[in-house]
Design an enzyme around this catalytic site. Structure first.
Site, PDB file in Angstrom:
ATOM      1  N   CYS A   3       0.851  -1.196   0.000  1.00  0.00           N
ATOM      2  CA  CYS A   3       0.000   0.000   0.000  1.00  0.00           C
ATOM      3  C   CYS A   3       0.885   1.244   0.000  1.00  0.00           C
ATOM      4  O   CYS A   3       1.762   1.396   0.843  1.00  0.00           O
ATOM      5  CB  CYS A   3      -0.900  -0.031   1.240  1.00  0.00           C
ATOM      6  N   CYS A   6       0.869   3.173   3.270  1.00  0.00           N
ATOM      7  CA  CYS A   6       1.644   2.479   4.308  1.00  0.00           C
ATOM      8  C   CYS A   6       3.140   2.706   4.080  1.00  0.00           C
ATOM      9  O   CYS A   6       3.901   2.903   5.037  1.00  0.00           O
ATOM     10  CB  CYS A   6       1.335   0.985   4.311  1.00  0.00           C
ATOM     11  N   HIS A  45      -3.155   0.525   8.698  1.00  0.00           N
ATOM     12  CA  HIS A  45      -3.834   0.335   7.413  1.00  0.00           C
ATOM     13  C   HIS A  45      -5.308   0.004   7.629  1.00  0.00           C
ATOM     14  O   HIS A  45      -5.647  -1.065   8.124  1.00  0.00           O
ATOM     15  CB  HIS A  45      -3.178  -0.759   6.576  1.00  0.00           C
ATOM     16  N   GLY A  92     -15.066   8.063  -5.411  1.00  0.00           N
ATOM     17  CA  GLY A  92     -13.869   8.697  -5.948  1.00  0.00           C
ATOM     18  C   GLY A  92     -12.586   8.302  -5.241  1.00  0.00           C
ATOM     19  O   GLY A  92     -11.554   8.943  -5.422  1.00  0.00           O
ATOM     20  N   HIS A  97      -6.372   3.238   1.269  1.00  0.00           N
ATOM     21  CA  HIS A  97      -5.907   3.439   2.649  1.00  0.00           C
ATOM     22  C   HIS A  97      -6.612   4.705   3.111  1.00  0.00           C
ATOM     23  O   HIS A  97      -6.395   5.781   2.522  1.00  0.00           O
ATOM     24  CB  HIS A  97      -4.384   3.570   2.688  1.00  0.00           C
ATOM     25  N   HIS A  99      -8.016   8.062   4.142  1.00  0.00           N
ATOM     26  CA  HIS A  99      -7.326   9.358   4.224  1.00  0.00           C
ATOM     27  C   HIS A  99      -8.332  10.485   4.157  1.00  0.00           C
ATOM     28  O   HIS A  99      -9.405  10.347   3.576  1.00  0.00           O
ATOM     29  CB  HIS A  99      -6.279   9.497   3.113  1.00  0.00           C
ATOM     30  N   HIS A 101      -8.772  14.349   2.914  1.00  0.00           N
ATOM     31  CA  HIS A 101      -8.256  15.490   2.156  1.00  0.00           C
ATOM     32  C   HIS A 101      -8.513  16.762   2.960  1.00  0.00           C
ATOM     33  O   HIS A 101      -9.593  16.925   3.546  1.00  0.00           O
ATOM     34  CB  HIS A 101      -8.985  15.628   0.816  1.00  0.00           C
TER      35      HIS A 101
HETATM   36  P1  5GP Z   1      -8.459   9.579  -3.321  1.00  0.00           P
HETATM   37  O1  5GP Z   1      -8.723   9.758  -4.782  1.00  0.00           O
HETATM   38  O2  5GP Z   1      -8.183   8.120  -2.987  1.00  0.00           O
HETATM   39  O3  5GP Z   1      -9.485  10.173  -2.409  1.00  0.00           O
HETATM   40  O4  5GP Z   1      -7.142  10.395  -3.014  1.00  0.00           O
HETATM   41  C1  5GP Z   1      -5.873   9.872  -3.216  1.00  0.00           C
HETATM   42  C2  5GP Z   1      -4.920  11.057  -3.289  1.00  0.00           C
HETATM   43  O5  5GP Z   1      -3.614  10.572  -3.080  1.00  0.00           O
HETATM   44  C3  5GP Z   1      -4.934  11.765  -4.634  1.00  0.00           C
HETATM   45  O6  5GP Z   1      -5.302  13.127  -4.440  1.00  0.00           O
HETATM   46  C4  5GP Z   1      -3.492  11.612  -5.127  1.00  0.00           C
HETATM   47  O7  5GP Z   1      -3.022  12.760  -5.782  1.00  0.00           O
HETATM   48  C5  5GP Z   1      -2.734  11.316  -3.857  1.00  0.00           C
HETATM   49  N1  5GP Z   1      -1.552  10.478  -4.027  1.00  0.00           N
HETATM   50  C6  5GP Z   1      -1.491   9.297  -4.720  1.00  0.00           C
HETATM   51  N2  5GP Z   1      -0.245   8.785  -4.656  1.00  0.00           N
HETATM   52  C7  5GP Z   1       0.488   9.651  -3.906  1.00  0.00           C
HETATM   53  C8  5GP Z   1       1.855   9.665  -3.501  1.00  0.00           C
HETATM   54  O8  5GP Z   1       2.661   8.772  -3.796  1.00  0.00           O
HETATM   55  N3  5GP Z   1       2.261  10.724  -2.733  1.00  0.00           N
HETATM   56  C9  5GP Z   1       1.413  11.726  -2.379  1.00  0.00           C
HETATM   57  N4  5GP Z   1       1.929  12.715  -1.631  1.00  0.00           N
HETATM   58  N5  5GP Z   1       0.126  11.748  -2.751  1.00  0.00           N
HETATM   59  C10 5GP Z   1      -0.336  10.728  -3.503  1.00  0.00           C
HETATM   60 ZN    ZN Z   2      -1.999   1.166   3.830  1.00  0.00          ZN
END
Ligand code: 5GP
Ligand code: ZN
Length: 113
Positions: A3, A6, A45, A92, A97, A99, A101
């Site tokens: 992941c 992770c 995780h 979306g 994992h 998170h 925003h």
């Molecule tokens: P989701 O679409 O799952 O709600 O948000 C995932 C977020 O993780 C996206 O905004 C994407 O730009 C960010 N992201 C994906 N991979 C990485 C990474 O390796 N490093 C960082 N800093 N952000 C990441």
């Molecule tokens: Zn994870």
């Protein structure tokens, strides 16, 4: 498959780390959707909101607290900002994992603005 969040939490992958405590980390999103775009997440995780156990839910309060503290440090707390947790495909979510925003620094509109 490992992941990615992770791996960021364990420092195998570098990030611009803004916060770390026993439970959580926060770092800047690699593809920012606003001048401030920070991700706050548990080190543990948990795939998504759908996989959270009852005992995990206090983490969401801690995540919101860290998000607000970082928004304050970034100077956007008075202007306003947004926290958002995407869950599952139609929600979306692209990284499996949990998170949060934290977005701000411009006028946000619909969806994630
Ligand atoms: P989701 O679409 O799952 O709600 O948000 C995932 C977020 O993780 C996206 O905004 C994407 O730009 C960010 N992201 C994906 N991979 C990485 C990474 O390796 N490093 C960082 N800093 N952000 C990441
Ligand atoms: Zn994870």
């Amino acid at each position: 498959m490992p992941c990615i969040f992770c791996q960021i939490a364990s420092k195998e992958i570098s990030s611009e780390l803004l916060h770390e405590d026993d439970d959580l980390i926060a770092f800047r999103d690699i593809n920012p959707q606003a001048p401030v775009h920070i991700l706050v997440l548990p080190k543990k995780h948990i795939t998504s909101l759908n996989e959270m156990k009852d005992e995990d839910f206090p983490l969401l309060g801690k995540m919101a607290h860290v998000a607000r503290e970082l928004a304050t440090k970034e100077g956007i707390v008075e202007r306003g900002f947004r926290i958002a947790v995407n869950c599952g495909q139609e929600g979306g979510q692209t990284v499996g994992h949990l998170h949060m925003h934290t977005l701000g620094g411009r006028q946000l509109k619909g969806e994630l603005g």
